[in-house]
Write a protein that holds these residues in place. Structure first.
Motif, PDB file in Angstrom:
ATOM      1  N   ASN A 506       0.790  -1.229   0.000  1.00 21.90           N
ATOM      2  CA  ASN A 506       0.000   0.000   0.000  1.00 21.90           C
ATOM      3  C   ASN A 506       0.828   1.287   0.000  1.00 21.90           C
ATOM      4  O   ASN A 506       0.325   2.331  -0.413  1.00 21.90           O
ATOM      5  CB  ASN A 506      -0.927   0.028   1.233  1.00 21.90           C
ATOM      6  N   THR A 533       3.892  -9.024  -6.250  1.00 19.11           N
ATOM      7  CA  THR A 533       3.633  -8.943  -7.703  1.00 19.11           C
ATOM      8  C   THR A 533       2.417  -9.795  -8.081  1.00 19.11           C
ATOM      9  O   THR A 533       1.516  -9.332  -8.796  1.00 19.11           O
ATOM     10  CB  THR A 533       4.880  -9.421  -8.486  1.00 19.11           C
ATOM     11  N   LYS A 536      -0.924  -8.375  -6.686  1.00 19.69           N
ATOM     12  CA  LYS A 536      -1.488  -7.261  -7.455  1.00 19.69           C
ATOM     13  C   LYS A 536      -2.084  -7.730  -8.785  1.00 19.69           C
ATOM     14  O   LYS A 536      -3.074  -7.177  -9.264  1.00 19.69           O
ATOM     15  CB  LYS A 536      -0.424  -6.175  -7.659  1.00 19.69           C
ATOM     16  N   GLN A 537      -1.467  -8.796  -9.356  1.00 19.79           N
ATOM     17  CA  GLN A 537      -2.044  -9.368 -10.588  1.00 19.79           C
ATOM     18  C   GLN A 537      -3.428  -9.926 -10.295  1.00 19.79           C
ATOM     19  O   GLN A 537      -4.367  -9.710 -11.061  1.00 19.79           O
ATOM     20  CB  GLN A 537      -1.141 -10.504 -11.096  1.00 19.79           C
ATOM     21  N   GLN A 539      -5.404  -9.093  -7.930  1.00 19.95           N
ATOM     22  CA  GLN A 539      -6.277  -7.996  -7.523  1.00 19.95           C
ATOM     23  C   GLN A 539      -6.832  -7.233  -8.732  1.00 19.95           C
ATOM     24  O   GLN A 539      -7.971  -6.755  -8.710  1.00 19.95           O
ATOM     25  CB  GLN A 539      -5.470  -7.042  -6.635  1.00 19.95           C
ATOM     26  N   THR A 540      -6.036  -7.154  -9.796  1.00 19.49           N
ATOM     27  CA  THR A 540      -6.413  -6.318 -10.955  1.00 19.49           C
ATOM     28  C   THR A 540      -6.981  -7.112 -12.125  1.00 19.49           C
ATOM     29  O   THR A 540      -7.429  -6.523 -13.110  1.00 19.49           O
ATOM     30  CB  THR A 540      -5.184  -5.517 -11.439  1.00 19.49           C
ATOM     31  N   THR A 541      -6.956  -8.450 -12.033  1.00 20.04           N
ATOM     32  CA  THR A 541      -7.483  -9.269 -13.131  1.00 20.04           C
ATOM     33  C   THR A 541      -8.903  -9.710 -12.797  1.00 20.04           C
ATOM     34  O   THR A 541      -9.122 -10.341 -11.758  1.00 20.04           O
ATOM     35  CB  THR A 541      -6.604 -10.521 -13.347  1.00 20.04           C
ATOM     36  N   PRO A 542      -9.882  -9.383 -13.644  1.00 16.48           N
ATOM     37  CA  PRO A 542     -11.255  -9.850 -13.383  1.00 16.48           C
ATOM     38  C   PRO A 542     -11.275 -11.384 -13.261  1.00 16.48           C
ATOM     39  O   PRO A 542     -10.576 -12.077 -14.011  1.00 16.48           O
ATOM     40  CB  PRO A 542     -12.043  -9.374 -14.620  1.00 16.48           C
TER      41      PRO A 542
END
Length: 1159
Positions: A506, A533, A536-537, A539-542
């Protein structure tokens, strides 16, 4: 990787040739069907040649050659050996000694040696009937060990399997001349070596003799000498206590004032301390070394701390093998370890701890433990090398080449393990349970347990470990977001890893920034960055676009299905279904000590996604037993006893067993306790994975404490065959609404209660039933967040500060019955019919958590006729919940008034084994878990028996072991929140004789000196106050108090007198001087509630007692029992040891319970 080069050389006294290289033995591996070790496998499986020491090899040629060249050592002539245990579990000395002592006793029995055990820890496997020939539940002190030696007359004694307690006792016995007079041989490492390793001054001298660098240090015995030494060495310094465990009394000092306070505390706990130059920030490493009497020496394992020097290794994340050392550094420290162990003369197992400068080859030896330790247990489980078993055999005169590796069965013990996986050990702290406690961790250990996770990458291993520590954690995530990040990162504490996660996830801290602040090696930080890494992948991938590659990458990096679901904002079941649709499932690998270089036959397994094949087939269809997980306050070694005993009972039914547990301190994770051992998580995901892979017959969830219970219903709803009591019924007992209505329907009384969703509704209920009331959340283990509230102001404070009361977070409030007794009922039922039960009485009144209570069995004050009422309640509950297996109830007993009988109200019921199951089993001579296993499996179910009707001429008493000294700042007060870390128990002809032995068994308890002072304080409305004072005065003690009310009250009573003294609340040094001036040898404080702040005299008095090693009694009923016991025993005390005498309490378990009950 650990190297596989054994360093075996013959005794310096002999001129014989070197032993055969291990490779000669490795080439000829027997092709045999896999078999399982019920006990440890035989030594010299292939037999000796002409009765000579022989290499343990299937090659006859190798054996014949070895018989000519191996050194011929004279083995000690022993037929009977005393094993000294470690006593109650405390911070710094925990379950690892149950594991090592149990393995040692197995090794001795295998060599046809009769074993005597002295260990008051009744909750352990070690004190079960099937191991030692005779067990003494007595204090592990030089006096009582001397009495047992006098009575049993063994030939030998083992001192290195009972932690620091056993080692200190051995040194003392030697000084007393007892061992020499009775002709008792110290087996394994000699006394002189133990003394050198424990006396810091002698140890540094020994290192200087062989040019091994130690930290610049001075051994001192007074505060002034400590100050002088620090002045010479230069601040900052570290102070270490000699003859202590887990860094007790140690700490860092940056100036004279800090050192003065630290030395005052440390010298009250240990006779000698070492002042050393601080090397904070250096790497900390450890080597486990094994050496036999012929001077064969190997490194079993090396380990590296994730946290740099400055954090006690017991409080540090540890990885094995080391990851950041160069080959040169690894061998430099390896060579030094072997050199040290040879020089000081260790015979058996020991560990050497180092500090290594991260910027050069400069290193220092921190310390050496010439005994089995917490690290030994970790190293043994991490490598599959049975250290305790091997050390016990070495103590009997065997050499490493002639011993088989009991785990692999394909190599000798003179073979250094090599690992193709990474092990991560992570500590478990319970600091949040304690008011005012300091949460920083440093050189004095504070953790109550530890987990061990196995993976093929550090990332996988670490994330497993995080989940194992607490099921509320799903992996590496920002569970703590401190405002002052600099302080949180720079000073290690129990949540620093999550602060690092917050910084990386964060706040975008760089690796360099984190390294500069924490001094954690960049290798570890880069590995954490790998996790970030992938995090975050995800978290950001539907979720619908997450493909097989990302799922597989996430699983290889250690992410759980639940963690992925949280990041993708879907349900865990959806992640599991998607993962399985891609064919992404874990592989089962074997711990074989040989990095898969050679065939291995071990049952020691783990799962990983960083593999492509299984190491085993799945044809056994065994029965799964879920273990208890990490030791923590509320769930400790007693549940390991339950799990191991259940697994053995199921094997005795001819069934294959599969144990799942991840605690390296336990017997359940020993290699010979189950047909298959999975060193794995106990969460839903992993249990389902193993269940599906193994095609298991069923799962036992009722012997591992609360963790398995929490997933029982979900397992059933997922199609798992949960054996024993139906999980629906477990849920009925856990849900307070369902539980209450079921009790009402069967006519079983309970205290009035409500579920408050607002502060107003809570106040209304309390006004209706009257104060005091008990507040707690639903679904709770060990009284977490529970409190007794005595008035409306306290209720408001507790519910506004401690709890967010709302419809989403209701709080259960129940009527608290003051001055009522509490009774424990442990029982086993089959299809709703009661098979066995035990009724134990608490000494303390209700309001003290049952885990902190002093338990007496058989009950000493209940009328015999009343026992039928408890049986009737147990039978009704068993029938209502259709119980098949173990269960436990706590019942409040409101004493009879006039012609009215006592009121019995059930306050809690757990449909699982409880922490008192080992106690009641051993006291009554009936193994409740054996009965429970039969009921769970539905095979060989015994006929019901009423054990409480049997007459007994003895009583046993179970006493809690606290670790207050280890928890700076915590208020040592007994309440509904559990605080003890362990327990001890002793037997006697009556409650006073049993209590005498039991209280002396508590680590750190000392009898008050004759005519010394007793500091008395607390609530004057307690009717016990004048009784306690009168009893103490009759024994010749002087009474003091810090409280004017107590002074007035006691002095108003006829024939009683007490003197008020000033107790400084802030100045620790001055406080110690006051206690010494008045010769205070015991503090008795019977307050009704916790101190509101640390500025109160009662808090200062309680805290001073534990800080300065003064016994503390903090319960009124307990104080009465202690003073009555002292009246009977104090002036006729068998202490100190008197040659030729045999106190009445010095009897073995078998002598107390009788041969017919010694199950």
């Amino acid at each position: 990787m650990l190297r596989t080069i054994p360093l075996c050389r013959p005794s310096l006294a002999s001129r014989s040739l070197r032993t055969l290289p291990a490779s000669a033995a490795r080439r000829a591996v027997p092709t045999q069907a896999r078999s399982y070790a019920v006990a440890a496998p035989a030594v010299g499986s292939y037999g000796q040649v002409d009765g000579e020491p022989t290499l343990n090899s299937p090659s006859e040629l190798a054996r014949r050659i070895s018989a000519k060249v191996l050194p011929k050592l004279e083995k000690p002539d022993v037929k009977k050996v005393l094993v000294v245990g470690s006593g109650g579990l405390s911070i710094g000395q925990a379950g690892e000694f149950d594991y090592s002592g149990s393995q040692a006793i197995k090794a001795l029995r295998e060599s046809n040696i009769s074993t005597i055990l002295i260990n008051p820890n009744i909750a352990t496997i070690q004190t079960s009937h099937h191991l030692a020939n005779e067990i003494y539940f007595l204090p592990v002190t030089a006096d009582y060990v001397a009495y047992v030696l006098e009575k049993e007359r063994p030939d030998g004694i083992l001192l290195t399997f009972g932690g620091q307690s056993a080692l200190n006792v051995g040194i003392q016995l030697d000084k007393m001349g007892v061992l020499e007079r009775l002709g008792v041989k110290v087996l394994g490492t000699p006394i002189r070596t133990l003394e050198v390793s424990e006396d810091r001054d002698l140890f540094v001298q020994a290192l200087n003799e062989i040019d091994i660098p130690a930290a610049e240090s001075t051994a001192v015995s007074t505060i002034q000498d400590a100050l002088n030494a620090a002045k010479e060495i230069g601040y900052p310094i570290i102070l270490r206590s000699a003859f202590s465990l887990g860094g007790l009394g140690s700490g860092f000092a940056h100036d004279e004032e800090e050192l003065r306070n630290l030395a005052a505390k440390s010298l009250s706990l240990s006779p000698q301390v070492l002042i050393e130059k601080s090397l904070k920030g250096w790497k900390e490493l450890e080597y486990e070394v094994v050496r036999d009497a012929a001077d064969n020496t190997i490194i079993c394992c090396n380990m590296e701390n994730f946290d740099p020097l400055g954090t006690h290794t017991g409080d540090s994340i540890v990885v094995a093998p080391s990851q950041t050392l160069s080959d040169d550094e690894y061998h430099m420290l390896r060579t030094a370890a072997i050199k040290i162990v040879r020089h000081v003369g260790v015979v058996g197992e020991c560990n050497v701890q180092y500090a290594l400068d991260p910027n050069s080859r400069d290193y220092r030896v921190i310390e050496m433990n010439a005994r089995l330790s917490r690290s030994s247990a970790l190293a043994s489980k991490a490598t599959g090398y049975p250290l305790a078993y091997t050390a016990a055999k070495i103590a009997l005169g065997h050499t490493l080449p002639e011993l088989p590796n009991a785990v692999t069965k394909s190599t000798t013990a003179c073979f250094e393990p090599s690992l193709d996986y990474i092990v991560t050990k992570m500590p478990k702290w319970d600091l949040a349970k304690f008011q005012h406690v300091e949460r920083n961790v440093g050189s004095a250990m504070k953790s109550v347990g530890e987990v061990m996770a196995i993976g093929r990458t550090f990332e996988e291993s670490l994330q497993k470990a995080i989940r194992q520590v607490d099921p509320n954690f799903t992996g590496f995530d920002a569970y703590w977001k401190p405002e002052d990040m600099e302080t949180a990162l720079a000073n290690n504490n129990d949540r620093r890893l999550f602060a690092i996660a917050h910084a990386m996830l964060n706040l975008n801290y760089t690796i360099d920034q984190l390294h500069d602040i924490t001094k954690i090696d960049k290798w570890f930080l880069y590995k954490l960055e790998n996790i970030v890494t992938v995090y975050k992948q995800l978290q950001t991938t539907p979720f619908e676009t997450i493909d097989k590659d990302l799922i597989l990458t996430a699983k290889k990096t250690g992410f759980s299905d639940l963690h992925i679901s949280q990041l993708a904002n879907v349900k865990e079941a959806e992640v599991r279904a998607k993962r399985k649709s891609f064919g992404v499932t874990p592989f089962v690998k074997r711990i074989d000590t040989l990095a898969a270089e050679f065939p291995a036959y071990t049952n020691y397994l783990y799962t990983t996604y960083n593999a492509s094949t299984h190491d085993v087939d799945f044809t056994d269809n065994g029965t799964m037993v879920l273990g208890s997980g990490v030791y923590r306050i509320g769930s400790s070694v007693e549940f390991d006893w339950c799990a191991v005993t259940c697994s053995r009972a199921i094997r005795d039914l001819g069934k294959k067993t599969i144990m799942i547990n991840y605690n390296p301190e336990t017997v359940s994770t020993d290699f010979d306790e189950a047909d298959r051992l999975y060193f794995e998580e106990l969460g839903f995901e992993r249990v389902m994975d193993i269940y599906e892979l193994e095609g298991a017959e069923g799962v036992v969830v009722s012997v591992g404490g609360q963790l398995p219970q929490n997933i029982a219903l979900r397992l059933k709803n997922s199609g798992v065959s949960v054996l024993g009591t139906d999980p629906e019924q477990i849920d009925n007992a856990e849900d307070r609404h369902k539980f209450s209505s079921i009790l009402d329907s069967i006519g079983v009384d309970q205290p009035a209660w409500t579920e408050a969703t607002s502060l107003e509704s809570a106040k209304a209920f309390a006004s209706k039933v009257g104060y005091p009331v008990l507040i707690r959340p639903s679904y709770v283990l060990s009284g977490a967040a529970m409190n007794t509230v005595w008035d409306e102001a306290s209720l408001e404070k507790n519910l506004t500060l401690a709890t967010d009361v709302s419809p989403l977070h209701p709080v259960v409030i129940s009527q608290f019955i003051d001055n009522a007794q509490e009774i424990d009922v442990d029982a086993v039922a089959y299809k709703g019919d009661l098979l066995v039960h035990a009724v134990s009485e608490h000494v303390e009144n209700a309001g003290v958590h049952s885990g902190d209570a002093t338990l007496v069995l058989p009950p000493f004050s209940l009328p015999p006729a009343e026992l039928d009422s408890y049986k009737e309640i147990a039978q009704k509950v068993a029938k209502a919940f259709e119980i098949s297996g173990p269960f436990n109830m706590q019942i409040i007993r409101k004493p009879p008034t006039g012609n009215n009988p006592p009121q019995l109200k059930v306050i809690e019921c757990n449909l699982r084994a409880s922490r008192s199951f080992p106690f009641v089993s051993k006291v009554l001579g009936k193994n409740f878990i054996d009965v429970a296993a039969a009921a769970i499996m539905g095979e060989g179910v015994p006929a019901p028996v009423d054990l409480m009707k049997e007459q007994r001429d003895y009583v046993a008493i179970k006493v809690p072991q606290f670790s207050w000294t280890r928890l700076p700042g915590a208020d040592p007060f007994l309440g509904v929140e559990m605080a003890s870390t362990g327990e001890v128990a002793s037997f006697g002809k009556d409650v006073h004789e049993a209590y005498w032995a039991a209280i002396l068994s508590v680590n750190g308890f000392k009898l008050p000196k004759k005519n010394s002072g007793i500091l008395l304080g607390g609530d004057i409305s307690r009717e016990e106050m004048p009784i306690i004072a009168a009893n103490l005065l009759s024994l010749g003690f002087k009474l003091y108090t810090y409280d004017s009310k107590v002074e007035s009250y006691i002095n108003e009573q006829p024939n009683l007198s007490i003197k008020k003294i000033y107790v400084p609340v802030k100045d620790k040094r001055k406080l110690r001087e006051v206690l010494e001036e008045h010769e205070i040898s015991t503090v008795i404080d019977i307050a009704r509630s916790r101190a509101a702040s640390t500025g109160e005299a009662e808090y200062a008095a309680r805290r001073a007692a534990v800080d300065f090693g003064i016994p503390l009694i903090n319960n009124a009923k307990l104080a009465v029992l202690l003073t009555e016991t002292l009246q009977k025993k104090f002036h006729q005390s068998p202490l100190p040891y008197v040659e030729g005498t045999n106190p009445p309490e010095v009897k073995s378990w078998r002598e107390f319970v009788g041969e017919e009950r010694a199950y």
